[in-house]
Design a protein around this motif. Structure first.
Motif, PDB file in Angstrom:
ATOM      1  N   GLU A  48       4.621 -32.265  33.506  1.00  0.00           N
ATOM      2  CA  GLU A  48       3.632 -32.550  34.546  1.00  0.00           C
ATOM      3  C   GLU A  48       3.632 -31.516  35.667  1.00  0.00           C
ATOM      4  O   GLU A  48       2.735 -31.503  36.496  1.00  0.00           O
ATOM      5  CB  GLU A  48       3.875 -33.945  35.128  1.00  0.00           C
ATOM      6  CG  GLU A  48       3.592 -35.046  34.141  1.00  0.00           C
ATOM      7  CD  GLU A  48       3.965 -36.437  34.663  1.00  0.00           C
ATOM      8  OE1 GLU A  48       4.394 -36.531  35.832  1.00  0.00           O
ATOM      9  OE2 GLU A  48       3.851 -37.384  33.890  1.00  0.00           O
ATOM     10  N   VAL A  49       4.623 -30.643  35.682  1.00  0.00           N
ATOM     11  CA  VAL A  49       4.720 -29.630  36.723  1.00  0.00           C
ATOM     12  C   VAL A  49       3.652 -28.565  36.502  1.00  0.00           C
ATOM     13  O   VAL A  49       3.445 -28.099  35.389  1.00  0.00           O
ATOM     14  CB  VAL A  49       6.124 -28.964  36.722  1.00  0.00           C
ATOM     15  CG1 VAL A  49       6.180 -27.777  37.665  1.00  0.00           C
ATOM     16  CG2 VAL A  49       7.191 -29.979  37.044  1.00  0.00           C
ATOM     17  N   SER A  50       2.968 -28.233  37.590  1.00  0.00           N
ATOM     18  CA  SER A  50       2.021 -27.114  37.514  1.00  0.00           C
ATOM     19  C   SER A  50       2.299 -26.179  38.684  1.00  0.00           C
ATOM     20  O   SER A  50       2.613 -26.620  39.789  1.00  0.00           O
ATOM     21  CB  SER A  50       0.583 -27.619  37.537  1.00  0.00           C
ATOM     22  OG  SER A  50       0.335 -28.303  38.741  1.00  0.00           O
TER      23      SER A  50
END
Length: 51
Positions: A48-50
């Motif tokens: 989910e990290v961007s």
């Protein structure tokens, strides 16, 4: 993440998870499933990290 943080997420002691890692203790089947589930949760969080 280090082993202490992982142990806290699981709610177990760091020495116990270290014993699982080095093979001096073997986790039960239910504990193995808990560990696997938490690893999958961490993986999902990382996905989910961007940047």
């Amino acid at each position: 993440m280090n082993i202490s943080a992982f142990a806290r997420r699981l709610g177990i002691s760091q020495p116990l998870i270290a014993a699982y890692i080095n093979g001096s203790k073997i986790p039960s089947e239910s504990r193995k499933k808990e560990i696997e589930k938490e690893l999958h949760r961490i993986g999902k969080e990382l996905l989910e990290v961007s940047l």
